[in-house]
Structures are given as C-alpha cells and as structure tokens.
Write an enzyme that holds these catalytic residues in place. Structure first.
Site, short mmCIF file in Angstrom:
data_model
loop_
_atom_site.label_atom_id
_atom_site.label_comp_id
_atom_site.label_asym_id
_atom_site.label_seq_id
_atom_site.Cartn_x
_atom_site.Cartn_y
_atom_site.Cartn_z
CG HIS A 164 78.41 55.74 28.47
ND1 HIS A 164 77.86 54.52 29.09
CD2 HIS A 164 79.26 55.93 29.65
CE1 HIS A 164 78.12 54.08 30.21
NE2 HIS A 164 79.18 54.94 30.67
CD GLN A 185 79.29 63.10 32.00
OE1 GLN A 185 79.50 64.09 32.38
NE2 GLN A 185 79.42 61.92 31.97
CG ASP A 236 73.52 59.52 27.83
OD1 ASP A 236 73.33 59.93 28.92
OD2 ASP A 236 74.45 58.73 27.62
CB CYS A 267 81.59 53.06 29.61
SG CYS A 267 81.78 52.14 31.30
CE LYS A 284 77.60 59.55 34.87
NZ LYS A 284 78.99 59.47 35.09
#
Length: 409
Positions: free
Chosen positions: A124, A204, A201, A367, A227
């Site tokens: 991202h 998700q 990261d 993104c 999220k």
C-alpha cells in the site's frame, strides 16, 4: 460458538439497507468494514455517560474515561498477544503508525548514505511513501522485492536483497489488492541474520485471521480500527517495548512529556511518549468493543469462514467469461480479497453498473499503484469479504458482472 452468519448479520444495522432498490451487497470490507450494534452502543454510552479527557483529570468523568481508554489498550494487546499493554500505541490509522516508525525508528537507527531499506512492489502507498521520504532525508537507499505472476513475493534474490547494508525491512502481511497472505518466515530469519529491524503492515491481516506478534518475531506491526469492525480515527502501532523506549517522539505536546522547562524537555515512557495531545478516546473504546466482538466469534472461525467464501468467489468469478483474477488462484495463502478486470471494460464502469444493482465494490488502484503496474493494468475492481459475507452476495456479484458484459458488449 457456531459461526452463524445470519445471526451475525442481524448485528449490523446497515446491512438491512437497500441501494438503488436492491438489497445492499457490501463487498468493500478491505476498504472499511461495517460496525455491529455492540460497537455503536459502546461509543454512544461512553459519550452520553462517561465523556471526559484522559490521563489529566482527577474528577470522576476523567477517571472513568481514562480507565475505559486503558482497558481498550489492554484488550488490543491481548488480541495480538503483545507482551504488555505498554507496547500498544494508539494512532489515528495504519498510515500514521507506519509514519511514526519511519520517523522515530529512522532517527533511532541514524540512517546515512549506504544504508538500505527494503519493501516490496506489493505495498500500500502507506508502506512506500514514508520510506521514500526517509531515504530522501537520510540518503539511504530504497530497495524492493518483486511480485511473481501468481501474486506472491518473489524471494529468489532474498540473500542479495537483504544484506549487511539493510537496516530495516517493511512488508505487507496480507495484500490489500491481491489478497496474498505472505509467509514471511524466511525474510524475517534473513533480516535477523543481518541485524535489520522488521515492520509489518497488518492492516488486512489483524482483522481477518489470528495474529500473534510474538510468534511473528518482528519488531513493529501497524493496523487500523475501521477495517476490524471499529470506528475510523483509531489505529495501532505495536512495537517491542525495548525499541519504543529508545525511539524519540514523533509529535510533541501535552501528555507525552516527563517534564518541561524553557531550556528543554524530557519524555514520558512509551506508549505515552507517542500519544501527544488528546487521543481518540471514544474511538479507542469502540475498538475495544470490536475486539470483544471478534473474540466472541473466534479469529480462527472468522478466517475459516472467509476461506470458504473466498474459495466460492474464486470459482464463481472464474466462471464469468472475460474476467481476469489477479493474485493467487486458490484460497490457500490468500485472504478474503479478490481483485479482477473485465475485458474491455474500465473498472469505474464496472463499479457503476454493480452499484446500480446494489453491489458495492471498490475500483481504482487501491493505493497500490505499483501492484497495478506490475500486472499491466491502470486499475482493478476489488471485491472484499468479511465475517458477514454470504454466498448469496457472491452470486449477486457474479450476476452483476454478467450485466456488465451485456451493457458493454
């Protein structure tokens, strides 16, 4: 408990909506998830009965707010198996968390020309741009892993890419476009060999599958509340406490100090050092309620449901003529995100036709423009699933894509 999707959906008021005369089919949870009543009620109750500022008042409301805020921190710490709640820094989102690492860990490492930072093409923008800026400030060099044709990290040059000049590696745990869940064990092991710090990261992954930060063996992870059934405006940086304690603050102001004089300032211990000013209090409490909800369901069960839905979706979309799916072709090592292209139709047109039918997907470069470039497309259409997604909704998506083909020939 039994994973009862119908019962779960009853907790989400927005899923009862209609869009353009059709039942809402929400397939954009990788962008932002919907919120159950339990989260909405926790935030309403706090604002109505306990609203006060934290860590600075001795009156009842301030004490109640501080207690609830710190309880939320403890819930998040337990959710990812952090060593202590003091390893949890509340930010406004994953982007701020990653920028915090780039700024403060970058200073701690005292980067200079000749040093290297490693990322990947799969990232991202939030895990690309902060490192580019850090390299511009310090003269360090940015390098990256490529992506294989089947949507996985290309580790063929691992030993050369992560070397004695590498100071920090920052990679996505689960891709927001390809759905790939990266097995990072070899990369983490190689990073340890050369003494590099590792950031993940997890925007998700934390919402969708069990994540054990101590089991991952990394130094930092970032994720965000909106999220994972929580509100916007609240994110999380987890870092090993001994590293956080060595890092300088990211922002200066109230509540992050030990003492201030006109001649200089000393800083509070983590996590307060990185939480300058009034934090997102009601949002943290909402995130704590979201963690409670996910814990009740069980993250292994959430992940299994998404694996089943993803397998169903991959088959359903593969049966639609003219649809090209990006990323792994099977649900193994893949999360509940499927990006695709429809031959001869721009993703924005795909999205508009689907929206007219009540099917909400995301279109664009998500993104993650370098990922789109890698696969030779300007943009993608993305359907993303969560614990409330049903096979009937996947069928609605497939019917909608048939309608796209009819409209555009």
């Amino acid at each position: 408990m039994t994973f009862d999707v119908a019962r779960i959906r009853a907790d989400f008021p927005i899923l009862q909506r209609e869009i353009n005369g059709h039942p809402l089919v929400y397939l954009d949870s990788a962008n932002t998830s919907q919120k159950p009543r339990q989260v909405l009620e926790a935030m309403r109750l706090h604002n109505e009965r306990h609203n006060g500022n934290v860590s600075r008042s001795v009156h009842t409301l301030g004490t109640e707010a501080t207690t609830a805020y710190e309880e939320a921190r403890a819930k998040v710490a337990a959710f990812i198996n952090a060593g202590t709640p003091d390893e949890i820094v509340f930010t406004k989102n994953s982007t701020e968390a990653l920028n915090l690492v780039a700024h403060s860990a970058g200073q701690y490492l005292a980067l200079k020309p000749g040093d290297e930072i490693v990322i990947s093409e799969m990232e991202h923008h939030s895990n690309i741009v902060p490192w580019q800026l850090l390299c511009e400030r310090t003269g360090a060099t940015l390098r990256w892993f490529g992506i294989t044709d089947d949507g996985r990290l290309d580790e063929s040059s691992l030993a050369e890419l992560i070397n004695e000049r590498t100071r920090l590696v920052s990679l996505v745990h689960m891709s927001n476009t390809l759905g790939t869940i990266n097995d990072l064990s070899r990369i983490v092991a190689r990073s340890r060999e050369v003494g590099a710090l590792v950031t993940l990261d997890c925007s998700q992954s934390v919402p969708h599958l069990p994540v054990d930060v101590r089991g991952l063996g990394v130094d930092f992870i970032a994720f965000t509340g909106h999220k994972m059934l929580g509100p916007t405006g609240i994110g999380v940086l987890w870092g090993r406490f001994e590293l956080l304690a060595k890092m300088p603050p990211f922002l200066g102001g109230g509540s992050m100090i030990e003492t201030v004089t006109m001649a200089g300032t000393t800083y509070a211990a983590p996590p307060a050092r990185f939480e300058a000013g009034t934090p997102p209090i009601a949002e943290a409490i909402g995130l704590g309620a979201a963690v409670d909800y996910l814990n009740e369901l069980g993250m292994a069960e959430v992940h299994q449901h998404e694996q089943d839905i993803t397998a169903y979706a991959l088959k359903a979309l593969a049966d639609v003529p003219g649809v090209r799916i990006f990323g792994p072709a099977t649900p193994e090592g893949r999360g509940g995100t499927v990006s695709f292209a429809v031959d001869g139709v721009h993703p924005h047109d795909v999205g508009q036709v689907l929206d007219a039918l009540g099917v909400e997907v995301r279109v664009g470069h998500h993104c993650a423009k370098p990922t789109c470039v890698r696969f030779g497309v300007p943009a993608m259409t993305r359907a993303s699933f969560y614990l409330y997604t049903t096979t009937d909704e996947i069928d609605a998506l497939a019917r909608g894509l048939d309608q796209v083909r009819k409209v555009f020939g």
